[in-house]
Every structure is written in structure tokens, then in C-alpha cells.
Design an enzyme around this catalytic site. Structure first.
Site, mmCIF file in Angstrom:
data_model
loop_
_atom_site.group_PDB
_atom_site.id
_atom_site.type_symbol
_atom_site.label_atom_id
_atom_site.label_comp_id
_atom_site.label_asym_id
_atom_site.label_seq_id
_atom_site.Cartn_x
_atom_site.Cartn_y
_atom_site.Cartn_z
ATOM 1 N N PHE A 17 0.835 -1.209 0.000
ATOM 2 C CA PHE A 17 0.000 0.000 0.000
ATOM 3 C C PHE A 17 0.871 1.261 0.000
ATOM 4 O O PHE A 17 0.837 2.071 -0.930
ATOM 5 C CB PHE A 17 -0.930 -0.059 1.222
ATOM 6 C CG PHE A 17 -1.476 1.264 1.649
ATOM 7 C CD1 PHE A 17 -2.242 2.025 0.769
ATOM 8 C CD2 PHE A 17 -1.226 1.757 2.924
ATOM 9 C CE1 PHE A 17 -2.751 3.261 1.166
ATOM 10 C CE2 PHE A 17 -1.735 2.983 3.324
ATOM 11 C CZ PHE A 17 -2.487 3.735 2.436
ATOM 12 N N LEU A 79 10.415 -0.616 3.506
ATOM 13 C CA LEU A 79 8.989 -0.650 3.869
ATOM 14 C C LEU A 79 8.469 -2.081 3.871
ATOM 15 O O LEU A 79 7.257 -2.306 3.833
ATOM 16 C CB LEU A 79 8.168 0.190 2.874
ATOM 17 C CG LEU A 79 8.147 1.700 3.097
ATOM 18 C CD1 LEU A 79 9.488 2.329 2.791
ATOM 19 C CD2 LEU A 79 7.069 2.359 2.261
ATOM 20 N N ARG A 112 26.920 -1.332 1.180
ATOM 21 C CA ARG A 112 27.788 -1.758 0.068
ATOM 22 C C ARG A 112 27.889 -0.679 -0.994
ATOM 23 O O ARG A 112 28.883 -0.549 -1.680
ATOM 24 C CB ARG A 112 27.232 -3.029 -0.594
ATOM 25 C CG ARG A 112 27.719 -4.324 -0.002
ATOM 26 C CD ARG A 112 27.558 -5.504 -0.965
ATOM 27 N NE ARG A 112 26.220 -5.722 -1.477
ATOM 28 C CZ ARG A 112 25.235 -6.307 -0.803
ATOM 29 N NH1 ARG A 112 25.436 -6.717 0.427
ATOM 30 N NH2 ARG A 112 24.052 -6.483 -1.357
ATOM 31 N N TYR A 151 5.030 -7.432 15.727
ATOM 32 C CA TYR A 151 5.221 -6.238 14.894
ATOM 33 C C TYR A 151 5.995 -5.166 15.672
ATOM 34 O O TYR A 151 7.001 -4.649 15.187
ATOM 35 C CB TYR A 151 3.855 -5.706 14.474
ATOM 36 C CG TYR A 151 3.902 -4.527 13.532
ATOM 37 C CD1 TYR A 151 4.399 -4.666 12.236
ATOM 38 C CD2 TYR A 151 3.437 -3.274 13.922
ATOM 39 C CE1 TYR A 151 4.431 -3.585 11.362
ATOM 40 C CE2 TYR A 151 3.458 -2.196 13.058
ATOM 41 C CZ TYR A 151 3.958 -2.346 11.780
ATOM 42 O OH TYR A 151 3.981 -1.269 10.915
#
Ligand code: UDP
Length: 324
Positions: A17, A79, A112, A151
Site C-alpha cells: 500500500f 517498507l 555496500r 510487529y
């Protein structure tokens, strides 16, 4: 390849989303985008309109096992995570894995390439807060073993890992704390409050208010949220910085607003309150305002209409009531 701006940005969770709106805004400003997703909660349809663009690549990968990106990278946005409570409760181990091993791999990819790394953290790090509104200096009150901890603690670990990479290796990082966000491309079965209430109102079904509806949330429209994330990425801040809308509503107020806005015949029905559901949540955005010149501008009514239109199209419904 890089975009007109010369930047080539990797978006982990780019077809989710929020991630898909971020891809849109990055491309609109001339950055090339590599979108990585395992489609566990993200949808191909969210980025289908970008198919065939030379400045957009879509890679299917689970970032806990590897991030297959060749060529230059000038920035990494992380995300990648389930974000809706029903999603992360259904994917508890995956949520912990992506927040820990996935974040580690994202940080290493950025390092990196000497690229800046933005960690999309969450207001959930504040748990059920004793401090209101929540400013970045508040440490939070999270139940470390409750169902939501998969979470909350994953994101708290992500923040710790991000800061450790900065301290130990000088990594160029920034942490955004994202508060409740809504807008087009929320999945109809996402389970979060705005998509549930809008669909229920459009269908004339009762709106399912969990608990007595006195708990509060502060809802940010997705385009405002992404504009804030980009401003934060472009700054030299490390954060964490709250990116959210400080307009606070009770869940019951939100239910009534949606019923009125859509001219719906729906009623309101109480359901059990989920375990550890935070009683209140509102961002203090003093830092974002002062340091980024950012604040949300989309009104709740306008944002809800646009979200309703997207959900209606997704499920083939017509919206009743007056359009704005
Ligand atoms: N909620 C509700 N009915 C629903 C979905 C959610 O009353 O159908 C409540 C939920 O209990 C919480 C708030 O709305 O207090 C926001 O829930 P959501 O799942 O959107 O996100 P959260 O802020 O909990 O991560």
C-alpha cells in the site's frame, strides 16, 4: 539504469500500500526505482500501471533470504513488512524475520553502495502510550510478549539495528515513525479500520467498532505520508522523526464521519477489543514541521472519498450519497 535525476532507489516492500505510492512519487521526481516484494501482503496490481517503464524494475524476492539487486544503488527505503494487525497476527514469524534479517540485509545493501537507508518504523514502538501526544523522545510502553509484539518488537529491533549500523559502521541512515496511514490501494481485506469501515458503509452493513470506540487514532493520507518520507530521506537527519497527521479522532467518531460522508444507512456494532489495542495515538510533529517544513494537507473528508473510490472500484461497488 538511473532516472532523470541520476538516482536509482531500491524500495523494499514496494508493491505494498505505502510502498507503491512511494514508487510513484520517486518516479515522478525522476528517480529510477527497483521495487522488491514477495507479494505476501503487497499486490502486483498496486504497481501494474508502472509495467514497461524503463525506469522501473519489479523484482519478486523475500528479503529475508537475499536482495537480488544488480548495478548502482543510491538509496534504500525499507517498507517491507506486514503492517495491518490482522496481517501481522497471521504472519507472526514472517513479521519478526523481515524486521530482523530483512532489515539487516537492507542495511548491508545500502552500505555496500554507500547509499542512504530509510527505515520505515511505526508509532507502534510507543505501544499503549502514557505520554500524549507522542514525541520522538518517548521510549514507549510495549508488551514484549503479547500478540502485537511480533510487529512492535520487530520494528523496535529494526530501529536498534539501524542505529547500531550507524554507530558501529557510520552508515547513512534515517528512521521514520509512521502513524496510521490510509488511502487508495488499501486492500479490501486489509482489516484496518478505514478500509473496514468504508466497505461496511458502502455495503450498508454495520460498522464493526472494536471495544467502546473511545480509543483514538490520527489518520494521515498516503500522499502526505509519502511526501514526508521523501523530505526525511532528502534531509541529513537521522531521526527518529514522527511522520503522521496530528488530527486525532475516536474510532466511534470515525465510524460516524464515514456513515455521514457516504450517506450510508449502516449502523454501528460493537466487537471485542483486540488484545493490547493502544488506547490513544497522536503524533507530535514538531520536529517534522521545524526540520523538514512538512505537514499533512489533505483533509479527512477528501482522503476518505479518494479511498472509498479506490475500494469501490476494487470490489465493484457503487458509492451512495453525494460525491464532493
Ligand atoms: N478498529 C475497529 N474496527 C475495525 C478495525 C479496527 O474498531 O473494523 C479499531 C482498532 O481496534 C483500533 C483502531 O480501529 O483501535 C485502528 O485499528 P487498525 O487495525 O486500523 O490499526 P492500529 O492502529 O491498531 O494498528
Amino acid at each position: 539504469m538511473s532516472g532523470a535525476s541520476g538516482a536509482r532507489v531500491v524500495v523494499l516492500g514496494g508493491s505494498g500500500f505505502l510502498g507503491s505510492h512511494l514508487c510513484d512519487q520517486l518516479l515522478a521526481r525522476g528517480d529510477a526505482v527497483v521495487c522488491i516484494d514477495d507479494f505476501s501482503t503487497g499486490r502486483r496490481a498496486n504497481v501494474a500501471h508502472l509495467d514497461g517503464r524503463p525506469d522501473f524494475e519489479l523484482v519478486e524476492a523475500d528479503i529475508t533470504t537475499g536482495i537480488p539487486v544488480e548495478g548502482d544503488v543510491s538509496g534504500v527505503f525499507n517498507l517491507a513488512s506486514p503492517a495491518s494487525p490482522p496481517d501481522y497476527l497471521a504472519l507472526p514469524l514472517e513479521t519478526l524475520a523481515v524486521g530482523s534479517e530483512g532489515t539487516r540485509r537492507g542495511l548491508e545493501l545500502a552500505e555496500r553502495h554507500g547509499a542512504r537507508f530509510l527505515m520505515a518504523s511505526t508509532s507502534e514502538v510507543y505501544g499503549d502510550p502514557e505520554v500524549h501526544p507522542q514525541s520522538e523522545s518517548y521510549w514507549g510502553r510495549v508488551n514484549p510478549i503479547g500478540p502485537r509484539s511480533v510487529y512492535d518488537e520487530a520494528k523496535r529491533f529494526s530501529e536498534a539495528l539501524t542505529m547500531a549500523h550507524r554507530r558501529a559502521r557510520g552508515a547513512d541512515v534515517v528512521i521514520a515513525r509512521i502513524f496510521n496511514t490510509y488511502g487508495p490501494r488499501l486492500r479490501p481485506d486489509d482489516g484496518r479500520v478505514v478500509s473496514n469501515f468504508l466497505l461496511q458503509a458502502m455495503r450498508g452493513e454495520p460498522l464493526t467498532v472494536y471495544g467502546d470506540g473511545s480509543q483514538t487514532r490520527s489518520l494521515c493520507y498516503v500522499e502526505d505520508e509519502v511526501r514526508g518520507l521523501l523530505a526525511l530521506f532528502d534531509s541529513d537527519l537521522t531521526g527518529p522523526v514522527n511522520i503522521g497527521n496530528p488530527d486525532e479522532y475516536t474510532v466511534l467518531q470515525l465510524a460516524r464521519t464515514i456513515i455521514d460522508l457516504l450517506g450510508s444507512s449502516s449502523t454501528v456494532e460493537q466487537r471485542p477489543l483486540p488484545t493490547d489495542d493502544p488506547t490513544r495515538r497522536r503524533p507530535d510533529i514538531t520536529v517534522a514541521r521545524a526540520e523538514l517544513g512538512w505537514e499533512p494537507t489533505t483533509s479527512l473528508d477528501e482522503g476518505l472519498w479518494r479511498t472509498a473510490a479506490s475500494l469501490a472500484e476494487d470490489v465493484g461497488l457503487t458509492i451512495g450519497g453525494a460525491t464532493p
